[in-house]
Design a protein around this motif. Structure first.
Motif, mmCIF file in Angstrom:
data_model
loop_
_atom_site.group_PDB
_atom_site.id
_atom_site.type_symbol
_atom_site.label_atom_id
_atom_site.label_comp_id
_atom_site.label_asym_id
_atom_site.label_seq_id
_atom_site.Cartn_x
_atom_site.Cartn_y
_atom_site.Cartn_z
ATOM 1 N N GLU A 470 0.748 -1.153 0.132
ATOM 2 C CA GLU A 470 -0.170 0.010 -0.076
ATOM 3 C C GLU A 470 0.817 1.239 0.091
ATOM 4 O O GLU A 470 1.900 1.262 0.646
ATOM 5 C CB GLU A 470 -0.912 -0.155 1.164
ATOM 6 N N LEU A 471 0.561 2.185 -0.884
ATOM 7 C CA LEU A 471 1.066 3.520 -0.765
ATOM 8 C C LEU A 471 0.141 4.655 -0.426
ATOM 9 O O LEU A 471 -0.663 4.788 -1.239
ATOM 10 C CB LEU A 471 1.559 4.063 -2.060
ATOM 11 N N ARG A 472 0.318 5.305 0.793
ATOM 12 C CA ARG A 472 -0.399 6.437 1.043
ATOM 13 C C ARG A 472 0.204 7.766 0.797
ATOM 14 O O ARG A 472 1.380 7.994 1.001
ATOM 15 C CB ARG A 472 -0.721 6.221 2.633
ATOM 16 N N VAL A 473 -0.466 8.642 -0.010
ATOM 17 C CA VAL A 473 0.049 9.816 -0.341
ATOM 18 C C VAL A 473 -0.901 10.765 0.311
ATOM 19 O O VAL A 473 -2.198 11.064 0.216
ATOM 20 C CB VAL A 473 -0.422 9.956 -1.950
ATOM 21 N N MET A 474 -0.048 11.784 0.959
ATOM 22 C CA MET A 474 -0.890 12.959 1.291
ATOM 23 C C MET A 474 -0.774 14.256 0.587
ATOM 24 O O MET A 474 0.800 14.633 0.131
ATOM 25 C CB MET A 474 -0.170 13.359 2.805
ATOM 26 N N THR A 481 -7.664 19.456 -5.948
ATOM 27 C CA THR A 481 -8.950 19.232 -5.477
ATOM 28 C C THR A 481 -9.456 17.947 -5.441
ATOM 29 O O THR A 481 -8.619 16.982 -5.581
ATOM 30 C CB THR A 481 -9.743 19.794 -6.840
ATOM 31 N N ASP A 482 -10.732 17.489 -5.080
ATOM 32 C CA ASP A 482 -10.975 16.119 -4.688
ATOM 33 C C ASP A 482 -11.182 15.398 -6.023
ATOM 34 O O ASP A 482 -10.816 14.247 -5.927
ATOM 35 C CB ASP A 482 -12.482 16.381 -4.018
ATOM 36 N N GLU A 483 -11.399 16.244 -7.032
ATOM 37 C CA GLU A 483 -11.566 15.523 -8.278
ATOM 38 C C GLU A 483 -10.099 15.159 -8.703
ATOM 39 O O GLU A 483 -9.700 13.811 -9.246
ATOM 40 C CB GLU A 483 -12.283 16.464 -9.388
ATOM 41 N N LYS A 484 -9.126 16.000 -8.456
ATOM 42 C CA LYS A 484 -7.954 15.842 -8.969
ATOM 43 C C LYS A 484 -7.220 14.736 -8.079
ATOM 44 O O LYS A 484 -6.433 13.986 -8.467
ATOM 45 C CB LYS A 484 -6.986 17.167 -8.633
ATOM 46 N N ALA A 485 -7.535 14.403 -6.799
ATOM 47 C CA ALA A 485 -7.055 13.591 -5.881
ATOM 48 C C ALA A 485 -7.271 12.237 -6.689
ATOM 49 O O ALA A 485 -6.521 11.194 -6.570
ATOM 50 C CB ALA A 485 -7.442 13.812 -4.572
ATOM 51 N N ALA A 486 -8.795 12.174 -7.098
ATOM 52 C CA ALA A 486 -8.933 10.801 -7.629
ATOM 53 C C ALA A 486 -8.124 10.269 -8.757
ATOM 54 O O ALA A 486 -7.604 9.200 -8.999
ATOM 55 C CB ALA A 486 -10.485 10.776 -8.007
ATOM 56 N N SER A 487 -8.010 11.386 -9.800
ATOM 57 C CA SER A 487 -7.214 11.139 -10.878
ATOM 58 C C SER A 487 -5.643 11.006 -10.554
ATOM 59 O O SER A 487 -4.933 10.315 -11.130
ATOM 60 C CB SER A 487 -7.438 12.188 -11.929
ATOM 61 N N LEU A 488 -5.159 11.766 -9.510
ATOM 62 C CA LEU A 488 -3.893 11.419 -9.007
ATOM 63 C C LEU A 488 -3.657 10.041 -8.681
ATOM 64 O O LEU A 488 -2.538 9.599 -9.070
ATOM 65 C CB LEU A 488 -3.752 12.506 -7.940
ATOM 66 N N SER A 489 -4.663 9.659 -8.026
ATOM 67 C CA SER A 489 -4.466 8.142 -7.388
ATOM 68 C C SER A 489 -4.111 7.306 -8.661
ATOM 69 O O SER A 489 -3.506 6.282 -8.528
ATOM 70 C CB SER A 489 -5.563 7.899 -6.612
ATOM 71 N N GLY A 504 2.464 -9.267 -6.274
ATOM 72 C CA GLY A 504 1.246 -9.008 -5.906
ATOM 73 C C GLY A 504 0.733 -7.741 -6.400
ATOM 74 O O GLY A 504 0.739 -7.356 -7.518
ATOM 75 N N GLN A 505 -0.031 -6.985 -5.583
ATOM 76 C CA GLN A 505 -0.655 -5.624 -6.029
ATOM 77 C C GLN A 505 -0.177 -4.700 -4.980
ATOM 78 O O GLN A 505 0.024 -4.968 -4.096
ATOM 79 C CB GLN A 505 -2.091 -5.638 -6.282
ATOM 80 N N VAL A 506 -0.305 -3.245 -5.530
ATOM 81 C CA VAL A 506 -0.048 -2.096 -4.626
ATOM 82 C C VAL A 506 -1.184 -1.312 -4.723
ATOM 83 O O VAL A 506 -1.673 -1.030 -5.865
ATOM 84 C CB VAL A 506 1.180 -1.381 -5.278
ATOM 85 N N LYS A 507 -1.833 -0.775 -3.561
ATOM 86 C CA LYS A 507 -2.957 -0.174 -3.248
ATOM 87 C C LYS A 507 -2.447 1.329 -3.029
ATOM 88 O O LYS A 507 -1.615 1.564 -2.332
ATOM 89 C CB LYS A 507 -3.706 -0.593 -1.936
ATOM 90 N N VAL A 508 -2.978 2.174 -3.944
ATOM 91 C CA VAL A 508 -2.565 3.552 -3.572
ATOM 92 C C VAL A 508 -3.712 4.365 -3.170
ATOM 93 O O VAL A 508 -4.664 4.497 -3.662
ATOM 94 C CB VAL A 508 -2.174 4.269 -5.181
ATOM 95 N N THR A 509 -3.452 5.048 -1.903
ATOM 96 C CA THR A 509 -4.370 6.036 -1.149
ATOM 97 C C THR A 509 -4.109 7.253 -1.225
ATOM 98 O O THR A 509 -2.946 7.594 -0.608
ATOM 99 C CB THR A 509 -4.614 5.316 0.066
ATOM 100 N N VAL A 510 -4.759 8.200 -1.752
ATOM 101 C CA VAL A 510 -4.685 9.656 -1.890
ATOM 102 C C VAL A 510 -5.340 10.278 -0.946
ATOM 103 O O VAL A 510 -6.518 10.240 -0.855
ATOM 104 C CB VAL A 510 -4.904 10.365 -3.049
ATOM 105 N N ILE A 511 -4.757 11.148 0.208
ATOM 106 C CA ILE A 511 -5.435 11.744 1.240
ATOM 107 C C ILE A 511 -5.402 13.137 1.176
ATOM 108 O O ILE A 511 -4.312 13.705 1.119
ATOM 109 C CB ILE A 511 -4.943 11.094 2.751
ATOM 110 N N ARG A 512 -6.555 13.794 1.193
ATOM 111 C CA ARG A 512 -6.500 15.166 1.001
ATOM 112 C C ARG A 512 -7.491 15.670 2.319
ATOM 113 O O ARG A 512 -8.497 15.401 2.443
ATOM 114 C CB ARG A 512 -7.325 15.625 -0.287
#
Length: 521
Positions: A470-474, A481-489, A504-512
């Motif tokens: 998992e990769l958590r991105v602040m 913006t919220d829309e940009k956060a989704a596209s950034l992920s 395996g797989q990597v989960k990318v979580t963008v936190i705004r």
């Protein structure tokens, strides 16, 4: 009426008569006063004349005494001048007598010199005649030898030099061959002896770094307070430190998982302070993490100072001391970097002393050989060349800089310290169990994950957790913006899928996160 006028006339006449009588009396008194005043003035004048005569006589006497005094002083001065003149005349006469004596002596010396010159010229002429005779005899002998040997002087000289050169060359080759054979017989044995002696004198523990720390608790009741309402405390701690906190059924223990040992240590100390204090909430967590981060930075400097003091290294630049301290929280193929550098430093010092080289400079080069592995930001430059650049920047000597840059053969070795550092680095890393290749590649993969996230605009922090699954991105709320956060992920996940190889797989979580802060005064 007539009586009245009569009385007035009589009164007027009486007044006039009285006035006249008064004037007469006044004039008489005035004349008497004038006479008495004249008598007094005459007396005063007489006394003044007497006093003036007395003063005149006194002044005349004083002037005469002063004149006599000045005359005596003038006579004394004249006598002193006469005495000095007499002394000067005496010195002049003495100088004249000395000069006359010197002149007489010089005349005698000149005459002696003339005689000596004549004698020298005569001897010189005699020697020149003898020299010409010797030269003539030498030339005649050379001519006779040339006739006897049928060779000229130059040919004979060249033939002699050639003979001597051939003999010297043959002797030198024989000596070199003998020395090389002796060196081949003893070099390998001596080298093994020095290396074995060095390894025996430096005994260190095998240290394997891992990515997990266990935080012990006094009671399982504390776990609930650490988790917080709906997990807000543990989320705040993970967001502030970038460390994954695993709270499971393990009794009285919490697991802290992170590939970066500095973050893991900050999380461990922060958690210890929070549990000790008892106040655990998001605001308090952020405050404690910030204080702990500053404490770790101070500890890094202290560790660097203590390391250079223990090794007897002096005059190290403060920035290099800070880099040495940061080695404590870095690993190289699973081996603690600070412990590895200390071991290499000691090995270099012992080996340099055995070979008769500068042991202190060797220890310095050994300690600094891996400083390029602890950069503030990731770079494509090899760690040996980066470490050499830092050493040059902070004023290290050329021998030390070359030893740092050449210990992996990136540049040519120019001194004897360079092969010593290379050998000692190999000795330290070649011990059984000292290093582990898998851990280093795993840590590099996690760092690459974070670097991919930082390559996008608006990213403030990035943490690889869950062993890289998992990769958590602040992100910064004012830039994304919220829309940009989704596209950034999505963009980050595609970048990872394209550029990296991973199981395996990597989960990318963008936190705004948006915060509104006001202060009540």
């Amino acid at each position: 009426m007539e009586n009245m006028f009569l009385i007035l006339a009589i009164g007027v006449i009486g007044i006039v008569l009285g006035f006249l009588i008064a004037k007469v009396i006044e004039r008489k008194n005035a004349s008497q006063m004038i006479k008495s005043a004249k008598k007094i003035a005459a007396g005063i004048l007489k006394e003044a004349k007497a006093e003036s005569e007395t003063l005149k006589k006194d002044k005349i006497l004083q002037a005469k005494e002063k004149f006599i005094e000045l005359k005596s002083e003038h006579e004394k001065v004249i006598l002193g001048i006469d005495r000095k003149i007499a002394e000067a005349e005496k010195r002049t006469r003495d100088k004249e007598s000395q000069v006359s004596n010197e002149l007489a002596r010089n005349k005698k010396l000149n005459s002696d010199l003339e005689e000596a010159k004549k004698d020298y010229l005569g001897r010189l002429e005699f020697l020149e005649k003898k020299q010409s005779e010797v030269d003539r005899l030498y030339r005649s002998q050379i001519e006779q030898l040339e006739v006897i040997s049928s060779l000229s002087a130059n040919d004979a000289k060249a033939q002699l030099l050639e003979t001597i050169k051939d003999e010297t060359k043959a002797n030198a080759m024989a000596f070199i061959q003998t020395s090389v054979e002796e060196a081949k017989m003893t070099a390998q044995q001596e080298a093994k002896k020095i290396i074995i002696n060095t390894i025996q004198r430096i005994g260190t523990e095998e240290a394997i770094e891992n990515c997990v720390s266990v935080f012990n608790l006094e009671s399982d009741d504390v776990k609930g307070r650490i988790i917080g309402r709906e997990g807000r405390n543990i989320r705040a701690l993970e967001a502030a430190t970038g460390v994954e906190i695993i709270v499971d059924d393990t009794p009285e223990a919490i697991i802290l998982s992170c590939f970066d040992s500095v973050r893991r240590e900050i999380a461990r100390l922060s958690l210890h302070k929070l549990v000790t204090d008892g106040r655990i909430h998001p605001a308090r967590i952020e405050e404690i993490v910030e204080k702990t981060t500053k404490q770790i930075e101070e500890e890094i400097i202290e560790v660097g100072k203590r390391t250079v003091i223990d090794l007897g290294i002096h005059g190290l630049h403060p920035e290099l001391i800070k880099i040495v301290g940061r080695m404590k929280y870095r690993s190289s193929y699973g081996q603690n970097l600070l412990q590895h550098s200390r071991e290499v430093s000691k090995l270099c010092g012992v080996m340099a002393a055995e070979l008769g080289l500068n042991a202190k400079m060797a220890k310095r080069a050994g300690l600094l050989h891996d400083i390029g592995k602890v950069p503030d930001t990731e770079t494509e430059m090899p760690h040996a060349l980066l470490g050499m650049q830092w050493a040059e920047k902070y004023g290290e000597k050329p021998e030390v800089c070359n030893a740092i840059g050449a210990h992996h053969d990136e540049i040519e070795m120019t001194g004897l310290l360079s092969p010593i550092v290379q050998v000692c680095d190999a000795i330290s890393g070649a011990r059984p169990g000292a290093r582990r290749q898998i851990l280093d590649s795993y840590i590099k993969r996690l760092k690459d994950l974070e670097d991919i996230a930082f390559a996008f605009n608006g990213v403030n922090k990035a943490y690889a957790i869950q062993a890289g699954r998992e990769l958590r991105v602040m992100v910064e709320s004012d830039k994304v913006t919220d829309e940009k956060a989704a596209s950034l992920s999505f963009e980050i996940s595609q970048k990872i899928q394209t550029d990296m190889t991973y199981p395996g797989q990597v989960k990318v979580t963008v936190i705004r996160e948006t915060r509104a802060v006001n202060i009540a005064k």
